[in-house]
Scaffold this motif. Structure first.
Motif, mmCIF file in Angstrom:
data_model
loop_
_atom_site.group_PDB
_atom_site.id
_atom_site.type_symbol
_atom_site.label_atom_id
_atom_site.label_comp_id
_atom_site.label_asym_id
_atom_site.label_seq_id
_atom_site.Cartn_x
_atom_site.Cartn_y
_atom_site.Cartn_z
ATOM 1 N N ASP A 179 -5.305 8.078 -4.568
ATOM 2 C CA ASP A 179 -6.730 8.251 -4.311
ATOM 3 C C ASP A 179 -7.511 7.904 -5.579
ATOM 4 O O ASP A 179 -8.133 8.758 -6.213
ATOM 5 C CB ASP A 179 -7.010 9.693 -3.864
ATOM 6 C CG ASP A 179 -8.429 9.859 -3.325
ATOM 7 O OD1 ASP A 179 -9.067 8.821 -3.030
ATOM 8 O OD2 ASP A 179 -8.893 11.005 -3.226
ATOM 9 N N GLY B 265 -6.187 1.045 -6.233
ATOM 10 C CA GLY B 265 -6.674 0.160 -5.177
ATOM 11 C C GLY B 265 -6.944 -1.236 -5.682
ATOM 12 O O GLY B 265 -6.670 -2.231 -4.994
ATOM 13 N N TYR C 296 -9.638 5.911 2.151
ATOM 14 C CA TYR C 296 -9.845 4.630 1.489
ATOM 15 C C TYR C 296 -11.164 4.512 0.726
ATOM 16 O O TYR C 296 -11.472 3.440 0.204
ATOM 17 C CB TYR C 296 -9.765 3.502 2.523
ATOM 18 C CG TYR C 296 -8.400 3.341 3.136
ATOM 19 C CD1 TYR C 296 -7.291 3.091 2.341
ATOM 20 C CD2 TYR C 296 -8.214 3.442 4.507
ATOM 21 C CE1 TYR C 296 -6.030 2.931 2.886
ATOM 22 C CE2 TYR C 296 -6.956 3.288 5.077
ATOM 23 C CZ TYR C 296 -5.868 3.031 4.268
ATOM 24 O OH TYR C 296 -4.619 2.887 4.809
ATOM 25 N N TYR D 43 -9.679 4.075 -2.854
ATOM 26 C CA TYR D 43 -8.595 3.094 -2.909
ATOM 27 C C TYR D 43 -9.054 1.726 -2.396
ATOM 28 O O TYR D 43 -8.619 0.682 -2.915
ATOM 29 C CB TYR D 43 -7.410 3.590 -2.077
ATOM 30 C CG TYR D 43 -6.174 2.741 -2.197
ATOM 31 C CD1 TYR D 43 -5.307 2.884 -3.274
ATOM 32 C CD2 TYR D 43 -5.865 1.785 -1.233
ATOM 33 C CE1 TYR D 43 -4.162 2.109 -3.396
ATOM 34 C CE2 TYR D 43 -4.729 1.000 -1.339
ATOM 35 C CZ TYR D 43 -3.879 1.170 -2.413
ATOM 36 O OH TYR D 43 -2.754 0.386 -2.526
ATOM 37 N N TRP E 10 -0.328 3.440 -3.074
ATOM 38 C CA TRP E 10 -1.506 4.241 -2.728
ATOM 39 C C TRP E 10 -1.647 5.487 -3.593
ATOM 40 O O TRP E 10 -0.723 6.277 -3.740
ATOM 41 C CB TRP E 10 -1.477 4.671 -1.253
ATOM 42 C CG TRP E 10 -2.791 5.318 -0.867
ATOM 43 C CD1 TRP E 10 -3.872 4.695 -0.335
ATOM 44 C CD2 TRP E 10 -3.155 6.700 -1.007
ATOM 45 N NE1 TRP E 10 -4.893 5.598 -0.140
ATOM 46 C CE2 TRP E 10 -4.482 6.835 -0.552
ATOM 47 C CE3 TRP E 10 -2.480 7.831 -1.488
ATOM 48 C CZ2 TRP E 10 -5.153 8.058 -0.544
ATOM 49 C CZ3 TRP E 10 -3.150 9.052 -1.492
ATOM 50 C CH2 TRP E 10 -4.472 9.162 -1.020
ATOM 51 N N GLU F 9 0.827 -1.217 0.000
ATOM 52 C CA GLU F 9 0.000 0.000 0.000
ATOM 53 C C GLU F 9 0.859 1.263 0.000
ATOM 54 O O GLU F 9 0.541 2.239 -0.704
ATOM 55 C CB GLU F 9 -0.926 -0.006 1.215
ATOM 56 C CG GLU F 9 -1.805 1.238 1.305
ATOM 57 C CD GLU F 9 -2.522 1.359 2.631
ATOM 58 O OE1 GLU F 9 -2.965 2.475 2.948
ATOM 59 O OE2 GLU F 9 -2.602 0.350 3.364
#
Length: 339
Positions: free
Chosen positions: A47, A52, A188, A191, A45, A41
């Motif tokens: 957005d 994701g 999250y 993601y 990562w 992650e």
């Protein structure tokens, strides 16, 4: 040894190992996976749903691939295959730890030590303990026992029966990813979308089997079936709804209602509201939920192992019949050519 027997013996050994040993305090395989997923992650990562989804594929796919490689490595040894299945089952199920944490909170509530119960509640679920009184803590524990019976035991056995060791590891990976990134926080929301949706899909069969077995194993089959049918569709989770509703009906209590996660208040529908009473601290509701969870887990082992044996047996019979027919045709053709 056929694959059905390998799973049946290995899964039984794994559940027995969980019953006797529980989870290790350090170095648990799921914790190791969680650290690896966290490292992935940190690299991936963004957005964005696509990143994701890539995170989900890398982590869950990697766990399933590892299980497949291990199963292939020992496929020629029945004893090693059973041992691997047993170790994988022990690693992914969590019935004993669930029962221990629930029991510890229940004992604290029975002793009137609400602060001790609040301190232990985060070990079991993500509720805000400071927002709960003694009865609210007891209700949160019963709900967590119900949901985790599906997530931590039955769902794993279902996917183990369907896919062997890769199924066991893959299911636990998906479930762990959902707990890590699948919640609706600002970080999250996008993601973690893929992990949350995949967890809903993977958990669907286990949740329904859990609800069915709760009807069978609970003290009020009609009440459990009625609560499932009437209240589960109103729950925001497609999988927690059937499980929590059937538990509520089987135990004769009300679940759901207002709760708080991370400072966010949610108003969920009440499950079994017409026929159940409120969960009360110190009245044995937690212990009854734990005993029901245990019964459901062992019944799930029987159902999943039996299904695997039946499917493999039927497949073997079809293969044998096909082989026999092919041999007969070959012999008939040969006779025709020599006559």
């Amino acid at each position: 040894m056929r694959a059905g027997r390998v799973f049946a013996y290995g899964a039984a050994a794994g559940l027995l190992g969980d019953l006797l040993l529980g989870d290790p305090r350090r170095g648990h395989p799921v914790a190791v996976f969680g650290r690896a997923a966290g490292a992935v992650e940190r690299v991936l990562w963004r957005d964005h749903r696509g990143w994701g989804a890539l995170h989900t594929v890398v982590c869950a796919g990697g766990a399933a691939a590892l299980g497949s490689a291990a199963a292939q490595a020992v496929r020629r040894s029945p004893a090693a295959s059973v041992a691997l299945t047993g170790a994988a089952t022990w690693a992914v199920v969590g019935g004993t730890s669930l029962a221990r944490e629930a029991g510890a909170i229940g004992r604290a509530l029975e002793a009137g030590d609400v602060e001790a119960a609040r301190a232990r509640l985060p070990h079991l679920c993500g509720r805000d303990p400071q927002a709960l009184d003694a009865d609210g803590i007891a209700r949160a524990v019963v709900e967590s026992v119900a949901e985790n019976t599906s997530d931590a035991v039955v769902g794993a056995l279902v996917w183990g029966a369907a896919g062997g060791v890769p199924g066991l590891l893959g299911f636990r990976a998906v479930n762990t990813l959902d707990a890590m990134v699948g919640h609706k926080s600002p970080k999250y929301r996008r993601y973690g979308w893929a992990s949350a949706r995949l967890d809903d899909l993977a958990g669907w069969p286990g949740a329904r089997l859990t609800a069915v077995l709760t009807i069978v194993a609970g003290g009020d089959p009609r009440g459990a079936a009625r609560a499932w049918r009437a209240d589960a569709p109103r729950h925001p989770s497609p999988n927690a709804g059937p499980v929590e509703a059937s538990f509520a009906g089987a135990l004769g209590v009300r679940l759901g209602g207002t709760l708080s996660y991370g400072g966010r208040v949610e108003h969920r529908p009440v499950l079994n509201g017409a026929a159940g009473r409120a969960v009360r601290a110190g009245c044995g509701d937690i212990d009854r939920a734990v005993r029901l969870s245990r019964r459901v887990g062992w019944l799930a082992l029987g159902v999943c192992a039996g299904a695997r044996l039946l499917v493999r047996g039927a497949a073997g019979k079809r293969l044998a019949a096909g082989t026999h027919l092919a041999v007969r045709k070959h012999l008939a053709v040969g006779k025709g050519r020599t006559s």
